[in-house]
Scaffold this motif. Sequence first.
Motif, PDB file in Angstrom:
ATOM      1  N   SER A   1       9.612  10.925   4.536  1.00 21.80           N
ATOM      2  CA  SER A   1      10.407  10.761   5.894  1.00 21.80           C
ATOM      3  C   SER A   1      10.204   9.142   6.276  1.00 21.80           C
ATOM      4  CB  SER A   1       9.928  12.003   6.923  1.00 21.80           C
ATOM      5  OG  SER A   1       8.560  11.350   7.591  1.00 21.80           O
ATOM      6  N   ILE A   2       8.872   8.316   6.078  1.00 18.15           N
ATOM      7  CA  ILE A   2       8.161   6.984   6.621  1.00 18.15           C
ATOM      8  C   ILE A   2       8.164   6.355   5.281  1.00 18.15           C
ATOM      9  CG2 ILE A   2       6.667   6.130   7.656  1.00 18.15           C
ATOM     10  CD1 ILE A   2       5.720   8.605   8.705  1.00 18.15           C
ATOM     11  N   TRP A   3       7.977   6.660   4.082  1.00 17.72           N
ATOM     12  CA  TRP A   3       7.779   5.794   3.310  1.00 17.72           C
ATOM     13  C   TRP A   3       8.649   5.720   1.773  1.00 17.72           C
ATOM     14  CZ3 TRP A   3       3.371   7.878   5.069  1.00 17.72           C
ATOM     15  CH2 TRP A   3       2.323   7.532   6.329  1.00 17.72           C
ATOM     16  N   ALA A   4       8.833   6.467   1.635  1.00 15.35           N
ATOM     17  CA  ALA A   4       9.696   6.779   0.328  1.00 15.35           C
ATOM     18  C   ALA A   4      11.344   5.769   0.223  1.00 15.35           C
ATOM     19  CB  ALA A   4      10.064   8.534   0.704  1.00 15.35           C
ATOM     20  N   ALA A   5      11.888   5.492   1.050  1.00  8.23           N
ATOM     21  CA  ALA A   5      13.042   4.586   1.252  1.00  8.23           C
ATOM     22  C   ALA A   5      12.593   3.784   0.212  1.00  8.23           C
ATOM     23  CB  ALA A   5      12.840   4.655   2.081  1.00  8.23           C
ATOM     24  N   ASN A   6      10.995   3.525   0.634  1.00 12.40           N
ATOM     25  CA  ASN A   6      10.168   1.285   0.560  1.00 12.40           C
ATOM     26  C   ASN A   6       9.953   1.547  -0.791  1.00 12.40           C
ATOM     27  OD1 ASN A   6      11.470   0.692   3.116  1.00 12.40           O
ATOM     28  ND2 ASN A   6       9.143   1.516   4.144  1.00 12.40           N
TER      29      ASN A   6
ATOM     30  N   SER B   1       0.931  -3.285   3.984  1.00 16.23           N
ATOM     31  CA  SER B   1       0.263  -2.701   5.479  1.00 16.23           C
ATOM     32  C   SER B   1      -0.784  -3.737   5.882  1.00 16.23           C
ATOM     33  CB  SER B   1      -0.132  -1.271   4.759  1.00 16.23           C
ATOM     34  OG  SER B   1       0.923  -0.514   4.241  1.00 16.23           O
ATOM     35  N   ILE B   2      -1.232  -3.485   7.403  1.00 12.29           N
ATOM     36  CA  ILE B   2      -1.612  -3.395   7.872  1.00 12.29           C
ATOM     37  C   ILE B   2      -2.650  -2.642   8.319  1.00 12.29           C
ATOM     38  CG2 ILE B   2      -2.645  -4.825   9.740  1.00 12.29           C
ATOM     39  CD1 ILE B   2      -0.348  -7.451  10.087  1.00 12.29           C
ATOM     40  N   PHE B   3      -3.259  -2.526   8.391  1.00 17.70           N
ATOM     41  CA  PHE B   3      -4.485  -0.879   8.938  1.00 17.70           C
ATOM     42  C   PHE B   3      -5.783  -1.384  10.201  1.00 17.70           C
ATOM     43  CE2 PHE B   3      -4.925   1.146   4.229  1.00 17.70           C
ATOM     44  CZ  PHE B   3      -3.029   0.760   4.152  1.00 17.70           C
ATOM     45  N   VAL B   4      -6.021  -0.671  10.796  1.00 17.66           N
ATOM     46  CA  VAL B   4      -6.741  -0.525  11.760  1.00 17.66           C
ATOM     47  C   VAL B   4      -7.862  -0.498  11.546  1.00 17.66           C
ATOM     48  CG1 VAL B   4      -6.896  -1.041  14.338  1.00 17.66           C
ATOM     49  CG2 VAL B   4      -4.048  -1.274  13.466  1.00 17.66           C
ATOM     50  N   VAL B   5      -9.663  -1.266  11.984  1.00 16.83           N
ATOM     51  CA  VAL B   5     -10.584  -0.136  11.711  1.00 16.83           C
ATOM     52  C   VAL B   5     -10.701  -0.485  12.939  1.00 16.83           C
ATOM     53  CG1 VAL B   5     -12.473  -0.159  10.225  1.00 16.83           C
ATOM     54  CG2 VAL B   5     -10.182  -0.675   9.404  1.00 16.83           C
ATOM     55  N   LEU B   6     -11.668   0.866  13.140  1.00 13.49           N
ATOM     56  CA  LEU B   6     -12.810   1.063  14.183  1.00 13.49           C
ATOM     57  C   LEU B   6     -13.881   0.814  14.038  1.00 13.49           C
ATOM     58  CD1 LEU B   6     -11.680   1.394  17.457  1.00 13.49           C
ATOM     59  CD2 LEU B   6     -13.031   4.488  16.874  1.00 13.49           C
ATOM     60  N   PRO B   7     -14.678  -0.591  14.348  1.00 17.90           N
ATOM     61  CA  PRO B   7     -16.237  -0.897  13.857  1.00 17.90           C
ATOM     62  C   PRO B   7     -17.298   0.080  14.200  1.00 17.90           C
ATOM     63  CG  PRO B   7     -14.642  -2.483  14.294  1.00 17.90           C
ATOM     64  CD  PRO B   7     -14.164  -1.478  15.586  1.00 17.90           C
ATOM     65  N   HIS B   8     -16.857   0.544  15.557  1.00 14.58           N
ATOM     66  CA  HIS B   8     -18.283   1.238  16.116  1.00 14.58           C
ATOM     67  C   HIS B   8     -17.536   2.672  16.501  1.00 14.58           C
ATOM     68  CE1 HIS B   8     -18.250  -3.461  16.898  1.00 14.58           C
ATOM     69  NE2 HIS B   8     -19.463  -3.761  16.223  1.00 14.58           N
ATOM     70  N   PRO B   9     -17.299   2.644  15.825  1.00 16.94           N
ATOM     71  CA  PRO B   9     -16.356   4.810  16.194  1.00 16.94           C
ATOM     72  C   PRO B   9     -17.819   5.180  16.850  1.00 16.94           C
ATOM     73  CG  PRO B   9     -17.829   4.849  13.885  1.00 16.94           C
ATOM     74  CD  PRO B   9     -17.660   3.582  14.117  1.00 16.94           C
ATOM     75  N   LYS B  10     -17.430   5.845  17.975  1.00 17.16           N
ATOM     76  CA  LYS B  10     -18.107   6.652  19.246  1.00 17.16           C
ATOM     77  C   LYS B  10     -18.500   8.176  19.111  1.00 17.16           C
ATOM     78  CE  LYS B  10     -18.421   3.367  23.026  1.00 17.16           C
ATOM     79  NZ  LYS B  10     -18.404   3.340  24.618  1.00 17.16           N
ATOM     80  N   SER B  11     -17.724   9.092  18.721  1.00 21.09           N
ATOM     81  CA  SER B  11     -17.294  10.039  18.084  1.00 21.09           C
ATOM     82  C   SER B  11     -18.457  10.299  16.972  1.00 21.09           C
ATOM     83  CB  SER B  11     -15.688  10.257  17.702  1.00 21.09           C
ATOM     84  OG  SER B  11     -14.952  10.017  18.104  1.00 21.09           O
TER      85      SER B  11
ATOM     86  N   ALA C   1       0.393  -1.285  -0.048  1.00 23.87           N
ATOM     87  CA  ALA C   1      -0.052  -0.060  -0.051  1.00 23.87           C
ATOM     88  C   ALA C   1       0.571   1.539   0.153  1.00 23.87           C
ATOM     89  CB  ALA C   1      -0.323  -0.120   1.254  1.00 23.87           C
ATOM     90  N   MET C   2       1.858   1.321   1.298  1.00 22.99           N
ATOM     91  CA  MET C   2       2.524   2.790   0.891  1.00 22.99           C
ATOM     92  C   MET C   2       4.166   2.579   0.158  1.00 22.99           C
ATOM     93  SD  MET C   2       0.546   4.389   3.196  1.00 22.99           S
ATOM     94  CE  MET C   2       0.870   5.505   2.753  1.00 22.99           C
TER      95      MET C   2
END
Length: 501
Positions: free
Chosen positions: A451-456, A463-473, A430-431
Motif C-alpha cells: 500500500s505504501i512502497w510497492a509502487a516505487n 529514505s531518512i530514518f529517525v533514531v532515538l539515541p537515548h531511549p528511556k523505555s 531503502a524501501m
Amino acid sequence: KMLQITNLLAVCLLIPVIFSSPFELTEKYVKDFQDGIDRLVEVSDKTILQEESYKPENYDEEAALKDAEEFDFIVIGAGSSGAVVANRLSEVPEWKVLVLEAGAPESLYAQPPSMRNILLNTPYNWGYKSEPQEKACQGANDDRCNINTGRALGGSSAISKMIYTRGSGKDYDTWADLGNDGWCYKDVLPYFKKSEDAHLHKFDRKYHSQGGPLNVEEPQHNSKLREAFLQAGQELGYKVIEANGEEPIGVATPQLVTKGGRRSSVSRAYLETAKSRKNLSVRPFSQVTQILIAPHTKEANGVKYVHKGKLFIAKSKKEIIVSAGAINSPQLLMLSGIGPKEHLESLGLECIQDLAVGNNLKDHVVFLGMNLVSNETISEGDQKENLISWLKDGKGPLSQTGVEALAFLKTDASKDAKHPDIKFIVVPHAMNLGYDYAKREYNIRKELYDSIWAANEGKLGCSIFVVLPHPKSTGTVRLHTKDPLNYPIINGNYLTDEEQV
C-alpha cells in the motif's frame, strides 16, 4: 614406474596453470567470486531462521567431563567485546585462552559491504524478534520487530551496516556522573584512539589515531545523495562536522569499519591478527549451554558447550568472560542459575544467585521516516564491472554499506544545547528495493508494503530514518524454557516511556 607416473600427473596438472594467461586466471577468479556471491544469495533465499532444541539424552556428559580441557580464561562469544578481550588476554604467552562462538567463521563472499541485507536471512543472524509490541512495530508482521543479532566470529559486526559512531561525549560524562568512575569521555577517549587505525581524508588527531587494529575509513563509493544531503544541512544552518570529532551537532559523512572498501569485523581486526598465537584457541560452531558454578562458593569454574553435535566441557583456572551480547549473555546467565529467583524456579531451574539479570534492556528505536523518490530508475551499472572494480580497488557500488549520510540534531525537547537527541540516517533506495529487502531488514507486513512502497520499486530515491539515541523505555530478556537452544523472550517495551513519547 609409480614415481614416473606421479611426476607425469603433477606435470599434467601444472600445465593448465602454466599456460593460462593472466587474463584467463583473472576471468576465472572473478567468475568464482560471483558464483560464491550467488550461492550466498541462494542460502539467504532458502533459509528459515528458527530456534533449535537440546535433547540431553543425545549427549554423553560423563565422557565430556572425562575429556575436559583446562584453560586460564574462557571467553564466551567472539563479538565486539569477546574478540577484543581474547586478543588482549592472549598477549600473555603463559595464559591459555579459549574462545567459544556459536556461529561460523565469516564467508569471503560476505566481504562486499553491499551484501549486508542478504546476510540478515542466513545462519550468520540469530533471527530474533521482539515480543508483540503495543506502541511500536505496528507495521511489522505480528507487531514483532526484527532484532538482528550476529551469530558469527565477529558477532554483530559481521552483519552490521559497519557505521563507526562512538556517541556524544556527554553520554560518557553522564555515566561518570552516575558514579561510574573512569567512564567520562576524557577517560575512554585514549582507548578509542588506541583501537583505531584512522584512514580519513581529514581528522583531528585529538580524537583519532593510527596504528590500531580497527580500520576506520570513509565510504569508498562517491555519492551525489551524500553531497546533496550535506549541502541541504548547510542551507538549514547546520555545520558539516566530523562524525566522531569535537562538534556533536551537525551533518556528517559516515565513518566506517571497513578496510579498502571491505567489511572489517572485530574478528578480522582482533582474532585474525592473533591466530598464530599457540596459547589462543578459537572454536566456532560452539554454543555454550551452561556456565558451571559451584553452588556453595558460587565460583564459576567451567562451561558446557555443544560443538557439531557433541557435548564438551572446558574448565577455567582464572576467569570466565561472558561476552555473548545484550540478548545471549543474560539468557546464558539465567540458564546457569543467575537471575530473578521466581522466574528461574518457575522453569525448574535452581537459582544460585537472585539477581535482576535480563532487566533494563534498552534499544535504539528507529522510525522509517520519509521515503523520497525521483523519476529516475535505479541503475548500478554492469554487475561484472562492479565486481571487478570492487575486487581491484574496493570501490564501486559493492562497497556501499547502505548508509550515505548522518545527522546529529537537537530538538526543542532537548534540555542541553550541545547534546543531540535525534539522529538521522540517510539510506539510498531503502524501501524501493522490493519486499524481500524490507522483510529481511524490518519484518514489514506485505499488505503495508504494497500500500505504501510497492509502487516505487526500482525507482531512484532515499529514505531518512529517525533514531532515538537515548531511549528511556526499558525492556526485559527472559527465558522461554530451560532448553538452552530455545530462543529467549525479548520484550523491548518500545516507546512506553510517557515523558519521551
